[in-house]
Design a protein around this motif. Structure first.
Motif: not given
Length: 584
Positions: A205-209, A251-255, A365-370
């Motif tokens: 359901n959640v894919k990470t790009y 949902t974006q996570h910046i590192y 690292s972006t989590d995109i919910a389906g």
């Protein structure tokens, strides 16, 4: 049953008295001493066949030495009949090659009967059609005898028999001796689909790009340069972050991760990578200020992993040698010395590899919910399969509906559009659950042909062959089959004791009923509220003589699945129930 079958010949023997078949007159005198049995007493479906053995025991001084008898087993059912292989018996003075029944000693003879099963046979009778011949009287040629009255055909009956057609068939049935009624088809109720396995989907359901960009530094420096901050790579990174803000499922996570090239002292490089992470974070905070996103920072010291990746991807002639040398040393000090030596020899290391490791790497690292489950349900219920991708469709069929018709529709579309072996496999499971056994086998064969190489596909093929009554074909997969499949194969061959020792649930209950172990069968059905389980409980109760419970369970089963009413009316296991006035 033995009373019904008292004489395999005895009824016929009366023909000696009633119809001038002289060779049977004396045989009729002791007809009550002839015993006949049918094993099993209730015919049973096994491996696509109905099989029985009829045995007749003759007393001493009984069988006329000049008599010949032809016995043909016939399975009679509504709309037709099927004749089995006949068998001949002869007295000791007959000069033929048939089985001899000695007059002085008497004897026991057995006749094996076998029929390929079809659905019409469930409500049937096994008859023996008897023809007699002897030198004197009216039976000089083989003559059909009424096995119930002992009479030979009247003139009118003989003419009708000779003419053939429906009237002849009716007379022949009237003349037949019934030795068994009905076929126990409980083996057909084994649910092979219960043991079949779906091929796994890769739905998440959640894919990470992940996207990355590097801020490069001068050697031994942690100061960001204008040139580094204006790179096209960093500009693209920023643009991607800003565009992703418009996706409410993302949902974006910046590192910012600081690194140092592994060509200096380890302690110095650790401090340098930390300083680069902080200067890089400061630059990225400023660059993404308008987005409101938080930026995390971390330092990783010397970038050995990056070094090896860049060398492996390079065109350096002796790159394998370089990588091999690095593997020989575990300490950073030794590795640093080797890198310096190699950098002196290989300019590509100095000019193309090491500078790229002096960096702060910016990571998104972006989590995109389906789609939600409800959204996917709405789509497939509306037939909008094209708005779902392959993995979503596989997931929907397996997890979001219990309706096999809906599952089949989804998987038929998926198999056609994506030509996915998993879709064909899972479609086979659904078809089997629907009782579409031929279609299930074809689907599994397609899955195997398209390259599905799991153990499950072999088990599914074996089970599909069993469901289609093709036991020999199923055996081809027996060696690699799991324990459950092997037990179901045993059940299909009639080895219910072996099957019951391994199986669980409904299928174990069926095996136990066939073993007459009703206590174990009922225990296996605990908690199963399906129509099939209620029906099987009715069968068990009827076999135990508890007709009140049988009635209640059968009513419950039919209330859940109305098609079971027609089945029950023909089920030999429930005859006692209907014979006692029960009606649905």
């Amino acid at each position: 049953m033995k009373n019904l079958l008292k004489v395999f010949l005895a009824c016929v023997i009366a023909a000696g008295t009633l119809s001038s078949c002289n060779c049977f007159k004396k045989m009729a005198k002791h007809r009550d001493e002839v015993n006949i049995t049918c094993t099993p007493e209730v015919l049973t479906l096994n491996n696509g066949k109905v099989v029985a053995d009829v045995t007749a025991t003759f007393p001493e001084k009984y069988f006329n030495p000049k008599a010949v008898m032809k016995v043909t087993p016939v399975l009679v059912f509504e709309g037709g009949e099927v004749a089995g292989a006949p068998k001949f018996y002869q007295g000791s003075k007959v000069k033929d090659n048939y089985a001899v029944v000695d007059k002085k000693l008497g004897g026991k003879v057995s006749q094996h009967v076998e029929f390929a099963y079809d659905e019409r046979m469930q409500d049937c009778e096994l008859q023996l059609r008897i023809e007699v011949k002897c030198p004197g009287g009216k039976c000089k040629e083989l003559t059909l005898v009424n096995a119930n009255t002992g009479a030979i055909p009247t003139k009118e009956e003989a003419e009708a028999l000779a003419a053939g057609g429906e009237k002849a068939a009716a007379i022949a049935r009237q003349f037949g001796l019934t030795v068994a009624k009905g076929v126990n088809t409980l083996q057909k109720d084994i649910r092979y689909a219960d043991a079949m396995a779906n091929a796994a989907n890769n739905y998440k359901n959640v894919k990470t790009y992940v996207s990355k960009a590097d801020i490069l530094y001068a050697i031994n420096s942690s100061q960001t340069s204008n040139k580094a901050l204006k790179s096209s790579e960093l500009a693209d990174f920023k643009s991607n972050v800003e565009q992703t803000l418009n996706n409410d499922r993302a949902t974006q996570h910046i590192y910012v991760n600081g690194y140092a090239s592994p060509d200096g002292p380890e302690t110095f490089n650790d401090k340098l990578s930390s300083a680069r992470s902080q200067s890089g974070k400061k630059a990225v905070d400023k660059m993404l200020k308008e987005t409101g996103l938080d930026v995390d920072a971390a330092s990783y010291g010397e970038d050995w992993e990056g070094f090896q990746e860049l060398v492996a991807a390079s065109n350096i002639e002796d790159k394998d040698l370089i990588l091999q040398v690095l593997k020989m040393y575990e300490s950073s000090t030794q590795r640093e010395a080797e890198i310096k030596n190699m950098a002196a020899v290989f300019s590509a290391l100095k000019n193309d590899v090491l500078p790229k490791l002096r960096r702060a790497q910016v990571v998104n690292s972006t989590d995109i919910a389906g789609k939600t489950d409800d959204e996917m349900k709405a789509l497939f219920n509306a037939g909008k399969y094209d708005e779902l991708d392959n993995e979503e469709l596989l997931y929907c069929a397996e997890s979001l509906t219990n309706d096999n018709a809906v599952k089949a529709a989804i998987l038929e579309y998926t198999a056609k559009k994506y030509d996915d072996a998993r879709a064909y496999n899972n479609l086979g499971v659904v078809y089997a659950a629907q009782g579409k056994n031929a279609a299930a086998l074809e689907a599994f064969q397609a899955a195997a042909k398209k390259g599905l190489k799991t153990d499950d596909i072999d088990d599914n093929l074996a089970l599909a062959y069993l469901a289609n009554g093709k036991v020999d074909e199923a055996k081809q997969y027996a060696a690699s089959a799991d324990a459950e499949t092997k037990s179901l194969l045993a059940a299909a061959e009639g080895n219910y004791q072996q099957a019951a020792s391994t199986l669980k649930g409904y299928n174990a209950a069926v095996a136990n009923v066939m073993n007459d172990n009703y206590t174990s069968a009922k225990a296996q059905l605990n908690g199963d509220t399906t129509a099939a389980a209620d029906y099987l409980r009715a069968v068990i109760a009827a076999k135990e003589g508890d007709l009140q419970t049988a009635k209640a369970q059968l009513k419950s089963a039919v209330s859940k699945d109305s098609t079971l009413a027609e089945k029950a009316a023909k089920d030999v296991n429930l005859k006692a129930l209907f014979n006692n006035g029960f009606a649905l």
